[in-house]
Design a protein around this motif. Structure first.
Motif, mmCIF file in Angstrom:
data_model
loop_
_atom_site.group_PDB
_atom_site.id
_atom_site.type_symbol
_atom_site.label_atom_id
_atom_site.label_comp_id
_atom_site.label_asym_id
_atom_site.label_seq_id
_atom_site.Cartn_x
_atom_site.Cartn_y
_atom_site.Cartn_z
ATOM 1 N N THR A 60 0.834 -1.208 0.000
ATOM 2 C CA THR A 60 0.000 0.000 0.000
ATOM 3 C C THR A 60 0.863 1.250 0.000
ATOM 4 O O THR A 60 0.579 2.219 -0.721
ATOM 5 N N GLY A 61 1.914 1.255 0.813
ATOM 6 C CA GLY A 61 2.803 2.419 0.869
ATOM 7 C C GLY A 61 3.474 2.675 -0.469
ATOM 8 O O GLY A 61 3.572 3.828 -0.917
ATOM 9 N N ARG A 62 3.941 1.603 -1.136
ATOM 10 C CA ARG A 62 4.601 1.782 -2.436
ATOM 11 C C ARG A 62 3.618 2.261 -3.495
ATOM 12 O O ARG A 62 3.953 3.109 -4.328
ATOM 13 N N ALA A 63 2.402 1.720 -3.465
ATOM 14 C CA ALA A 63 1.392 2.161 -4.432
ATOM 15 C C ALA A 63 1.041 3.626 -4.207
ATOM 16 O O ALA A 63 0.888 4.399 -5.162
ATOM 17 N N THR A 64 0.917 4.014 -2.951
ATOM 18 C CA THR A 64 0.603 5.411 -2.638
ATOM 19 C C THR A 64 1.714 6.326 -3.109
ATOM 20 O O THR A 64 1.462 7.382 -3.717
ATOM 21 N N GLN A 65 2.962 5.947 -2.852
ATOM 22 C CA GLN A 65 4.087 6.764 -3.295
ATOM 23 C C GLN A 65 4.130 6.871 -4.815
ATOM 24 O O GLN A 65 4.420 7.945 -5.360
ATOM 25 N N ALA A 66 3.807 5.768 -5.508
ATOM 26 C CA ALA A 66 3.868 5.776 -6.969
ATOM 27 C C ALA A 66 2.845 6.752 -7.563
ATOM 28 O O ALA A 66 3.184 7.587 -8.408
ATOM 29 N N VAL A 67 1.586 6.654 -7.120
ATOM 30 C CA VAL A 67 0.557 7.522 -7.708
ATOM 31 C C VAL A 67 0.733 8.975 -7.259
ATOM 32 O O VAL A 67 0.451 9.907 -8.030
ATOM 33 N N GLU A 68 1.211 9.188 -6.031
ATOM 34 C CA GLU A 68 1.418 10.570 -5.594
ATOM 35 C C GLU A 68 2.592 11.206 -6.322
ATOM 36 O O GLU A 68 2.551 12.393 -6.652
ATOM 37 N N SER A 69 3.647 10.432 -6.568
ATOM 38 C CA SER A 69 4.785 10.975 -7.315
ATOM 39 C C SER A 69 4.394 11.302 -8.744
ATOM 40 O O SER A 69 4.836 12.306 -9.311
ATOM 41 N N ALA A 70 3.565 10.442 -9.339
ATOM 42 C CA ALA A 70 3.203 10.628 -10.750
ATOM 43 C C ALA A 70 2.072 11.627 -10.937
ATOM 44 O O ALA A 70 2.099 12.445 -11.871
ATOM 45 N N PHE A 71 1.056 11.580 -10.053
ATOM 46 C CA PHE A 71 -0.165 12.339 -10.313
ATOM 47 C C PHE A 71 -0.539 13.330 -9.216
ATOM 48 O O PHE A 71 -1.534 14.044 -9.355
ATOM 49 N N GLY A 72 0.219 13.366 -8.131
ATOM 50 C CA GLY A 72 -0.071 14.341 -7.092
ATOM 51 C C GLY A 72 -0.685 13.716 -5.857
ATOM 52 O O GLY A 72 -0.952 12.517 -5.781
ATOM 53 N N SER A 73 -0.923 14.566 -4.861
ATOM 54 C CA SER A 73 -1.356 14.142 -3.535
ATOM 55 C C SER A 73 -2.842 13.803 -3.496
ATOM 56 O O SER A 73 -3.550 13.858 -4.511
ATOM 57 N N GLU A 74 -3.305 13.475 -2.284
ATOM 58 C CA GLU A 74 -4.746 13.409 -2.046
ATOM 59 C C GLU A 74 -5.361 14.736 -2.490
ATOM 60 O O GLU A 74 -4.738 15.793 -2.363
ATOM 61 N N PRO A 75 -6.586 14.716 -3.035
ATOM 62 C CA PRO A 75 -7.107 15.940 -3.653
ATOM 63 C C PRO A 75 -7.467 17.031 -2.662
ATOM 64 O O PRO A 75 -7.872 16.778 -1.537
ATOM 65 N N VAL A 76 -7.291 18.259 -3.132
ATOM 66 C CA VAL A 76 -7.883 19.428 -2.501
ATOM 67 C C VAL A 76 -9.097 19.778 -3.348
ATOM 68 O O VAL A 76 -8.989 19.902 -4.569
ATOM 69 N N ALA A 77 -10.250 19.895 -2.723
ATOM 70 C CA ALA A 77 -11.498 20.114 -3.460
ATOM 71 C C ALA A 77 -11.867 21.592 -3.440
ATOM 72 O O ALA A 77 -11.867 22.234 -2.389
ATOM 73 N N LEU A 78 -12.164 22.135 -4.628
ATOM 74 C CA LEU A 78 -12.783 23.449 -4.742
ATOM 75 C C LEU A 78 -14.271 23.194 -4.931
ATOM 76 O O LEU A 78 -14.703 22.762 -6.004
ATOM 77 N N VAL A 79 -15.040 23.397 -3.892
ATOM 78 C CA VAL A 79 -16.461 23.060 -3.892
ATOM 79 C C VAL A 79 -17.259 24.278 -4.331
ATOM 80 O O VAL A 79 -17.246 25.320 -3.664
ATOM 81 N N VAL A 80 -17.937 24.132 -5.455
ATOM 82 C CA VAL A 80 -18.760 25.215 -6.001
ATOM 83 C C VAL A 80 -20.208 24.945 -5.618
ATOM 84 O O VAL A 80 -20.764 23.905 -5.973
ATOM 85 N N THR A 81 -20.815 25.862 -4.893
ATOM 86 C CA THR A 81 -22.192 25.703 -4.438
ATOM 87 C C THR A 81 -23.110 26.596 -5.262
ATOM 88 O O THR A 81 -22.838 27.787 -5.450
ATOM 89 N N GLY A 82 -24.198 26.019 -5.754
ATOM 90 C CA GLY A 82 -25.166 26.761 -6.569
ATOM 91 C C GLY A 82 -25.884 25.810 -7.503
ATOM 92 O O GLY A 82 -25.388 24.712 -7.813
ATOM 93 N N ALA A 83 -27.027 26.185 -7.954
ATOM 94 C CA ALA A 83 -27.799 25.343 -8.876
ATOM 95 C C ALA A 83 -26.973 25.041 -10.115
ATOM 96 O O ALA A 83 -26.322 25.936 -10.677
#
Length: 815
Positions: A60-83
């Motif tokens: 799990t640690g190696r898989a996490t390091q691989a995807v974070e190195s290639a594609f970035g960290s856990e996401p930061v969400a920009l939450v847009v509220t509105g219809a």
């Protein structure tokens, strides 16, 4: 070799004994070390990342390091509220495009993906297919559209007007092929000419029947009133860089509000960075509190006047030096460090109290310098042996699969070594300097009321054995909480925003599947990934699949072959392709948003997902990483290892005591009561049904290490008293009152070191502090009862053994 090891505590105590003759030099040296330690403390970098909860060397640690190195960290969400009708309108999509573009330019951001990026990518897909089917005429139409855009911009037209001009120029250039052009769009579900500002096209792309968001886009459009822009930060950013990236994103969100979008910024990386900043502030709050409490204990419990509160100095020096050494050793400032430092302060005072207790006895018949020499000669080897045993017990925590627990063990082991040195070198000098009158030794009257007999000792021992076995057998049943939010302070703004975003987003953590192979864009890999996504989604309706390679290259629901996917990837925006695929095409990821629920629930879900991932085609592997698998791994490792850590702590301490010269009988008398106290604690936790944090789950081996010192002291007094009392039963009755007050006072100081953590706003520290404080006090009571009982049960008929230390040179030097 063994003899050298056994004599080592005595030789080290001789070094401490020489400090009695040069108190001023020793105190000056202590001040110098303290200054250097404070300088080291200022260099400590804080760390509260989720990586503290998983083994980086595991799958799990190696898989996490691989995807974070290639594609970035856990996401930061920009939450847009509105219809969604407003968000997906021409002005709304234009504002979203600006927001997503600004997010991608923020320093530290690796990728940003939202509705505007999805629409732009889809337009690229359609344009590629149109060009391939209409030939050169389509290229001419695109050139005409670009010219129209340039003219419109020169005239100062807005985005909607510019797009309308481009559409008209494109259609006019196509001439007779216009109908074929529109037919191709209709084949892909497009309504009208594809454009970011064409609401009909945008809504046909994103919304399904009844105007609800399409199921495959739930990660981006969770409901009719919210849209999400996912931002991934680069791996390796420090906390200050993450906080600055968060501030830039907040600025972009505020500017988006001026364009009609209500945007909130939240995510696990921002929470971890805020917690790291909070740790430094809490260290500055908790340490002064615990110092004040310890001073009060020394003044009130010892009844020796306010000046003797200066005996706190050796413990303070030890705590400062330990924190300072954490910098060059790379231990950093983590929740484990924050939990350990007050405990080290309490243990340092414990050693001081043991030395002062013997000093009081010797002071009744000797002058201050002689009394200090006696205290060091008799208690020095004992404290060194106890410190070695405690450090060995703490180091057992290195076997834990959780780095946070490993760091706790390292900091505590380091702290014990430094606390022993500081107590033996500084305490005698302070005792002599502060001595103004003879002090009567303190006894614990209650302990003297215990009327021991062999039968009573056998009953107590039998009950203790049952508690020990029951505690070990039930250790697996204690529930472990894997909620990373327990590492954050209650009321932390970043945490509150992350919780709110998780409720909107429908998930609070990520399952990130690392798919590896020679070419993951090959048709077999794409077909398997598409099917795996569908099967994983079917496991739990709460799972939200994120953007993926299959969504990017799939056209009209058909999986393209390798040639088609390669052509599409060439024309797709690099910022989009880089979010799912490495340049070598050897790694991609499937991501799923998942709720952070009960650890057992998550573990069951993760087991099912792992079974699906084993079906990857030949030549390809798929491994789950990310926040959720990290937590599941941590909980599994802790639950499976708790009984073995307890047994390992007992075994290592026992072997060390044997190597230091304690016989098998005396080792059992010392180790078994400490193990019983920990086993009883584990049994109580199992019966209470409380859910432990990963930090609290390490309490049993930690408790063994702390309470073994109490057992060593009580056993030493009983062994010494047996030589004068004439029988083991008499010695077991007389010795506990003499040493009981010092033991319980030491237990109180250690417990207070833990209890101060209850003042912390971090839930994991509050629970750890409260449980440990109660358990240390109960363990001390167990020691005072069970050590005499075991001594009687294991009584030898041979002449009584001589207590370890002082040796002949020490004894002569102390006279």
């Amino acid at each position: 070799m063994l003899e050298r090891l056994r004599s080592l505590p005595d030789r080290l105590a001789l070094v401490a004994l020489t400090a009695v003759a040069h108190p001023r030099r020793v105190l000056r040296l202590g001040i110098a070390f303290s200054v250097l330690a404070v300088a080291g403390m200022t260099q400590l970098s804080s760390d509260a990342s989720v990586s503290l909860l998983t083994d980086p060397g595991g799958d799990t640690g190696r898989a996490t390091q691989a995807v974070e190195s290639a594609f970035g960290s856990e996401p930061v969400a920009l939450v847009v509220t509105g219809a969604l009708g407003d968000t997906l309108s021409a002005p709304g999509m234009t504002a979203l495009q600006t927001l997503e573009s600004r997010a991608r330019r923020v320093p530290g951001v690796q990728t940003a993906f939202g509705p505007a990026t999805l629409v732009d990518t889809t337009i690229e897909q359609i344009a590629r297919i149109v060009r391939s089917e209409l030939g050169p005429k389509a290229d001419a139409a695109e050139r005409a559209a670009r010219r129209a855009i340039e003219i419109a911009k020169e005239l100062g037209a807005d985005k909607a007007t510019t797009d309308a001009a481009a559409r008209e120029a494109r259609l006019e250039s196509l001439g007779p092929l216009r109908q074929e052009y529109e037919r191709l769009f209709a084949r892909f579900g497009a309504v009208g000419i594809p454009s970011l500002t064409n609401p009909a096209f945008v809504q046909a792309l994103t919304l399904g029947a009844g105007g609800a968001p399409k199921a495959r886009l739930r990660w981006m459009l969770p409901d009719a009133n919210h849209a999400i822009v996912l931002v991934r930060l680069r791996r390796g950013l420090d906390d200050s860089q993450i906080r600055r990236a968060g501030e830039h994103l907040q600025t972009a969100a505020r500017d988006a509000r001026k364009r009609g979008l209500h945007v909130e910024v939240a995510g696990a990386p921002l929470v971890a960075a805020a917690v790291s900043r909070d740790l430094t502030r809490q260290l500055g709050i908790l340490l002064p509190v615990v110092i004040a409490i310890m001073m009060l204990v020394l003044v009130v419990a010892q009844r020796a006047g306010r000046r003797r509160a200066l005996l706190l100095v050796p413990a303070l020096v030890a705590t400062a030096v330990c924190a300072g050494l954490s910098w060059p050793l790379g231990l950093g400032l983590t929740p484990a460090t924050l939990a350990a430092l007050p405990v080290i302060l309490g243990l340092g005072i414990d050693f001081v109290i043991q030395i002062e207790s013997r000093y009081r006895e010797a002071r009744a018949t000797r002058r201050p310098h002689r009394a200090a020499a006696v205290a060091v000669s008799e208690m020095g080897p004992l404290i060194i042996r106890a410190g070695c045993a405690m450090a060995a017990g703490f180091l057992v925590l290195l076997a834990s699969p959780v780095p946070l627990v490993q760091r706790l063990g390292l900091v505590l082991a380091l702290g014990v070594v430094v606390a022993v040195a500081a107590a033996l070198l500084l305490t005698p000098a302070l005792l002599v300097a502060l001595d103004r009158r003879r002090l009567a030794p303190r006894e614990l009257a209650v302990a003297g009321k215990l009327d021991w007999s062999r039968r009573r000792a056998l009953v107590v021992t039998a009950i203790s054995g049952v508690l020990l076995v029951a505690g070990i057998l039930t250790a697996h049943g204690v529930r472990i909480s894997g909620d990373p939010n327990q590492l954050a302070s209650s009321g932390l703004p970043e945490l509150e925003r992350a919780v709110d975003a998780g409720e909107v987003f429908g998930s609070a953590g990520q399952i990130r599947v690392a798919v590896r192979g020679r070419d993951v864009t090959a048709a077999p890999a794409l077909r398997w990934m598409s099917g795996a996504q569908t099967r994983i989604r079917a496991l739990d309706p709460r799972l939200r699949p994120g953007p993926s390679l299959t969504e990017l290259v799939t056209a009209g629901g058909r999986i393209p072959d390798g040639t088609e996917s390669a052509a599409l990837l060439k024309v797709a925006p690099p910022t989009v392709v880089g979010a799912f695929l490495t340049p070598s095409r050897e790694l991609t990821e499937l991501s799923f948003g998942a709720p952070l629920t009960d650890a057992e629930d998550l573990a069951g879900l993760q087991t099912q997902i792992d079974a699906i991932l084993t079906t990857a085609p030949a030549g390809f592997t798929a491994t789950a990483g990310g926040l959720v698998p990290t937590l599941v791994d941590a909980v599994r490792g802790i639950q499976g290892g708790r009984p073995w850590l307890l047994l390992a702590a007992v075994g290592i301490i026992a072997l060390l005591l044997l190597a230091l010269g304690y016989g098998a009988r005396r080792t059992l008398v010392i180790v078994v009561p400490a193990a019983v106290a920990s086993g009883a604690s584990s049994l109580a936790l199992s019966l209470s049904g409380v859910s432990l944090s990963p930090l609290s789950a390490s309490l049993e081996p930690l408790l063994v290490a702390i309470t073994v010192e109490f057992a060593i002291i009580v056993e030493m007094r009983i062994t010494g008293a047996r030589r004068t009392a004439g029988s083991t039963i008499a010695a077991a009755t007389l010795a506990p009152p003499q040493v009981g007050f010092a033991v319980l006072t030491s237990a109180v100081t250690a417990a207070l070191g833990f209890a101060v953590l209850v003042l912390s706003p971090i839930p994991v520290l509050r629970q750890f502090g409260a449980l440990a404080a109660v358990e240390v006090l109960l363990a001390a009571a167990v020691i005072l009862v069970l050590v005499p009982a075991l001594t009687i049960v294991l009584e030898r008929r041979s002449p009584p053994e001589r207590p370890l230390g002082p040796n002949a040179p020490l004894a002569r030097a102390a006279v």
